[in-house]
Design a protein around this motif. Structure first.
Motif, mmCIF file in Angstrom:
data_model
loop_
_atom_site.group_PDB
_atom_site.id
_atom_site.type_symbol
_atom_site.label_atom_id
_atom_site.label_comp_id
_atom_site.label_asym_id
_atom_site.label_seq_id
_atom_site.Cartn_x
_atom_site.Cartn_y
_atom_site.Cartn_z
ATOM 1 N N UNK A 27 45.995 54.117 50.942
ATOM 2 C CA UNK A 27 44.590 53.760 50.821
ATOM 3 C C UNK A 27 43.945 54.372 49.597
ATOM 4 N N UNK A 28 42.716 53.920 49.264
ATOM 5 C CA UNK A 28 42.069 54.353 48.020
ATOM 6 C C UNK A 28 41.627 55.819 48.003
ATOM 7 N N UNK A 29 41.454 56.459 49.135
ATOM 8 C CA UNK A 29 41.007 57.856 49.141
ATOM 9 C C UNK A 29 42.164 58.847 49.065
ATOM 10 N N UNK A 30 43.391 58.372 49.119
ATOM 11 C CA UNK A 30 44.564 59.251 49.102
ATOM 12 C C UNK A 30 44.789 59.801 47.692
ATOM 13 N N UNK A 31 45.103 61.081 47.602
ATOM 14 C CA UNK A 31 45.316 61.719 46.297
ATOM 15 C C UNK A 31 46.521 61.147 45.565
ATOM 16 N N UNK A 32 47.575 60.792 46.293
ATOM 17 C CA UNK A 32 48.756 60.260 45.607
ATOM 18 C C UNK A 32 48.586 58.779 45.261
ATOM 19 N N UNK A 33 47.835 58.042 46.065
ATOM 20 C CA UNK A 33 47.688 56.604 45.845
ATOM 21 C C UNK A 33 46.590 56.255 44.847
ATOM 22 N N UNK A 34 45.715 57.187 44.527
ATOM 23 C CA UNK A 34 44.649 56.905 43.574
ATOM 24 C C UNK A 34 45.119 57.095 42.132
ATOM 25 N N UNK A 35 46.357 57.545 41.955
ATOM 26 C CA UNK A 35 46.927 57.718 40.619
ATOM 27 C C UNK A 35 47.413 56.371 40.097
ATOM 28 N N UNK A 36 47.539 56.208 38.771
ATOM 29 C CA UNK A 36 48.070 54.961 38.216
ATOM 30 C C UNK A 36 49.487 54.689 38.748
ATOM 31 N N UNK A 37 49.832 53.415 38.779
ATOM 32 C CA UNK A 37 51.139 53.034 39.321
ATOM 33 C C UNK A 37 52.297 53.645 38.528
ATOM 34 N N UNK A 38 52.162 53.748 37.224
ATOM 35 C CA UNK A 38 53.213 54.357 36.411
ATOM 36 C C UNK A 38 53.426 55.821 36.802
ATOM 37 N N UNK A 39 52.341 56.528 37.110
ATOM 38 C CA UNK A 39 52.456 57.918 37.558
ATOM 39 C C UNK A 39 53.174 57.990 38.905
ATOM 40 N N UNK B 36 52.105 49.149 24.646
ATOM 41 C CA UNK B 36 50.991 49.595 25.483
ATOM 42 C C UNK B 36 51.480 50.436 26.658
ATOM 43 N N UNK B 37 52.645 50.105 27.199
ATOM 44 C CA UNK B 37 53.221 50.908 28.282
ATOM 45 C C UNK B 37 53.651 52.285 27.770
ATOM 46 N N UNK B 38 54.233 52.328 26.579
ATOM 47 C CA UNK B 38 54.655 53.604 25.998
ATOM 48 C C UNK B 38 53.444 54.502 25.743
ATOM 49 N N UNK B 39 52.346 53.912 25.254
ATOM 50 C CA UNK B 39 51.131 54.701 25.019
ATOM 51 C C UNK B 39 50.569 55.231 26.335
ATOM 52 N N UNK B 40 50.586 54.395 27.378
ATOM 53 C CA UNK B 40 50.111 54.831 28.699
ATOM 54 C C UNK B 40 50.977 55.958 29.239
ATOM 55 N N UNK B 41 52.300 55.839 29.064
ATOM 56 C CA UNK B 41 53.206 56.873 29.556
ATOM 57 C C UNK B 41 52.996 58.181 28.809
ATOM 58 N N UNK B 42 52.855 58.127 27.494
ATOM 59 C CA UNK B 42 52.604 59.350 26.718
ATOM 60 C C UNK B 42 51.314 60.030 27.168
ATOM 61 N N UNK B 43 50.256 59.235 27.410
ATOM 62 C CA UNK B 43 48.992 59.802 27.853
ATOM 63 C C UNK B 43 49.156 60.450 29.240
ATOM 64 N N UNK B 44 49.872 59.778 30.142
ATOM 65 C CA UNK B 44 50.098 60.337 31.477
ATOM 66 C C UNK B 44 50.878 61.644 31.420
ATOM 67 N N UNK B 45 51.870 61.706 30.545
ATOM 68 C CA UNK B 45 52.681 62.918 30.440
ATOM 69 C C UNK B 45 51.873 64.098 29.912
ATOM 70 N N UNK B 46 50.782 63.825 29.230
ATOM 71 C CA UNK B 46 49.921 64.897 28.733
ATOM 72 C C UNK B 46 48.792 65.249 29.690
ATOM 73 N N UNK B 47 48.299 64.269 30.458
ATOM 74 C CA UNK B 47 47.088 64.497 31.247
ATOM 75 C C UNK B 47 47.306 64.633 32.748
#
Length: 145
Positions: free
Chosen positions: A77-89, A117-128
């Protein structure tokens, strides 16, 4: 010098006043196309938008779903800490958990063959992302092998 993540760095040894550190995070290499041969001890992260020319023999292979850029609902569900993360995460977290549980082979690195665009998203996720930045680290340069 960049930000130090003490949870990801372990003292290797001390020599006099010099302390050596080892980064225990899983290295993520970015490639423009799938290699002709599997890389030893590596997991393959392959974009849905690229041809499925991956050869067997990788320690683990993950094919990303199409339309990854948009948010996707998680199972809790939307309030879950693990499920509110992006799908790639969530995909990378599941890959790390499967490795830790022994459900897949042990790998020392991830080879990411992604659209720009996926590579840029992954790089951002790995930093943030707090969890992913403690488990994975992006290599500085794109490897062209």
């Amino acid at each position: 010098m960049g930000r130090t993540l003490w949870s990801a760095r372990r003292p290797l040894s001390s020599i006099g006043s010099t302390t050596l550190f080892i980064d225990a995070r899983i290295a993520v290499d970015f490639l423009p196309r799938c290699p002709d041969l599997p890389r030893s001890g590596q997991a393959l992260l392959l974009s849905a938008g690229l041809p499925a020319g991956a050869v067997p023999g990788w320690t683990a292979m993950v094919r990303l779903p199409a339309g990854l850029a948009g948010p996707a609902p998680g199972p809790h569900g939307p309030a879950c800490a693990c499920c509110s993360r992006p799908e790639l995460a969530r995909i990378l977290t599941s890959l790390f958990q499967a490795r830790a549980k022994g459900e897949i082979g042990f790998f020392r690195g991830v080879t990411a063959v992604l659209l720009p665009d996926e590579a840029a998203s992954l790089r951002m996720l790995l930093e943030t992302d707090p969890f992913l930045s403690g488990c994975y680290v992006a290599t500085d340069a794109t490897i062209d092998k």
